[in-house]
Scaffold this active site. Sequence first.
Site, PDB file in Angstrom:
ATOM      1  N   THR A 322       0.853  -1.195   0.000  1.00 53.37           N
ATOM      2  CA  THR A 322       0.000   0.000   0.000  1.00 53.37           C
ATOM      3  C   THR A 322       0.888   1.245   0.000  1.00 53.37           C
ATOM      4  OG1 THR A 322      -1.741  -1.144   1.197  1.00 53.37           O
ATOM      5  CG2 THR A 322      -1.805   1.260   1.263  1.00 53.37           C
ATOM      6  N   GLY A 323       1.914   1.203   0.831  1.00 59.54           N
ATOM      7  CA  GLY A 323       2.842   2.331   0.867  1.00 59.54           C
ATOM      8  C   GLY A 323       3.504   2.531  -0.478  1.00 59.54           C
ATOM      9  N   TRP A 325       2.482   1.608  -3.333  1.00 59.57           N
ATOM     10  CA  TRP A 325       1.496   2.007  -4.346  1.00 59.57           C
ATOM     11  C   TRP A 325       1.385   3.536  -4.406  1.00 59.57           C
ATOM     12  CZ3 TRP A 325      -3.077   4.793  -4.173  1.00 59.57           C
ATOM     13  CH2 TRP A 325      -3.881   4.713  -5.301  1.00 59.57           C
ATOM     14  N   HIS A 326       1.553   4.179  -3.239  1.00 61.60           N
ATOM     15  CA  HIS A 326       1.398   5.629  -3.210  1.00 61.60           C
ATOM     16  C   HIS A 326       2.558   6.358  -3.881  1.00 61.60           C
ATOM     17  CE1 HIS A 326      -1.775   4.769  -0.288  1.00 61.60           C
ATOM     18  NE2 HIS A 326      -2.234   5.966  -0.557  1.00 61.60           N
ATOM     19  N   GLY A 327       3.683   5.699  -4.007  1.00 62.40           N
ATOM     20  CA  GLY A 327       4.798   6.366  -4.668  1.00 62.40           C
ATOM     21  C   GLY A 327       6.061   5.536  -4.570  1.00 62.40           C
TER      22      GLY A 327
END
Lengths: 476, 412
Positions: A322-323, A325-327
Amino acid sequence: MVFSSLEFLFAFLPVTLGAYWLAPRRARNTVLLVASLAFYTWGGGAFVFALLGVIAANFVLGFAVARRGDRSGERRRQWGVAAAVLVNMGLLAYFKYANFFVGQVDGLRGALDLGSTDWAAVTLPIGISFFTFQAMSYTVDVARGTRVPLRNPIDFALYVALFPQLIAGPIVRFHEISDQLGNRRAGMDAFAEGAVRFTHGLVKKIVVADAVAVVADAAFATPPGELNAVTAWLGVTAYTLQIYFDFSGYSDMAIGLGRMFGFRFPENFARPYSAVSVTDFWRRWHMTLSNWFRDYLFIPLGGSRDGAGRTYRNLWIVFLLTGLWHGAAWTFVAWGAYHGALLVAERFMEQRPTGSTNLVPLRRAATLLAVMVGWVLFRAETLTGALGYLRAMVAPGSLEIVPRVAEVLDVRVTLVLALASLVVLLPRHLVLGPTLERARGAAPAVARLAVLGLALPYALLLMAGGSFSPFLYFRF
Amino acid sequence: MSPTGRLLVAVAFATVLFVPGVLWLTGFQGEEIENRDLTQAPAFDSPADVFDTDTYEQASAYVVDQLPLRSALVEANAKLNLEVFDESPNPAVTLGADGWLFLTEALDNVCEPVVPPDEVAARMNRLAGIVAGSGRELVLTIAPDKNAIYPEHLGEGERSEPGGGDQRGEGERSEPGGGDQGGEGDAAEKGACADETRSELRERLDAVTPPGYVDAYAAMEGIADAADRPVYYPHDTHWTTRGLASFVEQIVEALQPGLWDPEALTIREEPHTGDLTRLLGMPSELETQRTFVDRPGVATPGLEGDERLRPPSTGEIVTQAPEGTPRLPGRTLVIFDSFFDNAIGMLAPYTTELTFVRWGQFDETRFAELVRDHDVIVIESAERNAYEKYGAELGSEAQARALLDVLGAAGS
């Protein structure tokens, strides 16, 4: 082109709505698809071909993975899903993470005196994190047999490329919208509901998020050595509000736009800063992403079925990704790991939301504090910068706001910051977006009137003011 | 939502969305409000343009520029900021006291000069030495920004000292830390800091006295003290033509005493839109007195009408005058910026041949050639740009070499 731009509001949207309303019912999806592709091309240029490639590949793969009742089906479905993962995640990995990967390799090579890689930086196509996830959702939903593949390529392309949610979500899983693709009503009622919801989001973005952003930007741009605790806390408070009002505002606009065209998108935020635990926070923050990871990663990994140890591992994997995925940066990985650790700790202590009310304010405060610390990791440019910022938050020092930040704290910004901070005090169950959109009664009606009659004109003034960029001397 | 509520919301929102487009279709189009031409619609000259994001950036800019009512919205937003929040709608403009406006850059550039004041003075001295040493008449000057002449209108935030205007002419209008006395926060420090830099530059220029240097600070302070109305516009970055005329008089007198003819001054009432109000997004037009030089029988072909107020970037004028009319002999060159826009029209009738060239229109070699080809050289720079113009451009080592090469080759 963002929703909060003059060109979107006064050119793209009216033209698209006009064409949609004038088109015969059977042609409306085509109109929306053309508008969506134009919308994407406006901001993404030739990357529209990447989007079209994802659409084409997943449309074909949808048939390959569909359940047909034959014995060789399972193997075909597995291959099909694997191919979809390869196409969607491969594309995402290349465009989003290749530069990061090469950067890490170069770091290693540099340490070993091996020079650097001959690599031309890859440009990130806008919205790729969202449309690849939606396309993946289609293939998996079809493979699982929860939905049948779409036979009409226009409907499928529209599912992936629908402009309200194409660039920044919400991530609409296929089974949430498949029934609406061929059958929905987009009359005056839907338009009115969508208009209120869109306006609410626009105001959140323009009036609140953009105002407090200048404080966050100034605080995070201050070198750690010059930062004191007061300024650091002010900065992270501003960023906490900015990211919420910006992202949830954008989601409100997307949901409102979808509603204008007859769609009902899933909600994406539900008063996250009123959460009583980090677990609760993730049920309220970017809910459509959490749901996607739960359905398509956490559960396939085994979810919480195989004991505590496996559950903790699965949670960690999900939140690391998830982390990421954000960048593509270590700060995002750290942010994901931090949230994963908090969730594991909560599970370990079985600290889940309860009906108990006596500790709720304390738990809300503790959760908010944990989330704000996480935002430092999320917002900082580097891990070193994040650590420096976190140190400044706890270091004793001057009580004066540093000049760089004080300079941007004018009357309007201070007022907005103070009023927006009240959001953390609101009741946990009062989610304004859907309430404004649909609720009956005097209070919602007054709120709608305030949004449309006062906040919208003010937002338009700010938008026009923001577009004004004069030269002192005439430029030809 | 009730059915009536839905209807009202739908109508209201549709009105907001569609009215600008309908107005545009019926001919209400965008106005030029940003001191630039309106963006053209993208051309789509080739198929590749369809997939080029630049095309759509242009399209976005076109839509925004063409948006009917945008100027009204911009102005309303500016008024709201100004009147409700008491804040400048544009950080490029600093709000002063008594409704006066100041260009923020004028404070910033002087506060943090690109070249230190002592170095600027030394380089101006070197430049002036080379030019004057070649036998040419020279005027070298810095046009003071208005906060230098009217610090009392800067307001609490920017004033280095309350009543600083009383000390005009002493060359020491601020002290380090002066912000503690009259201002607050960063803006006060900036005001004090600009005063400090300016004082240092003036002291250094007094000390080195470059040949041909005309101290416009002292001149404008004297003119401002004697004038019955401000010699700078409250809503514009520039001095008024009345103030400028007095300064041009000093230049002409410095070059040829007795040449200036006070009777040649004519004053006309003309509207003037302050450039700072335009920057705020709320342009306001004021009736103001414009001063012109009309010498009997003297004509300046190529500089007529509006060009006397806003000359082009470069030009050459051969003045026509009756036999025996006293004028500066030979060829005069003026290097100038917007502070000297009106000065070109005032100087021209006193010259025989005038070449005017705006800053930015020449490189080192071209400047040296221009100097070579003229007998009288007038160089002016606004204070906010002077540190860069005199310190880094004309004062550079490369410029000095180019001048020495070219003037040496010309046998001067």
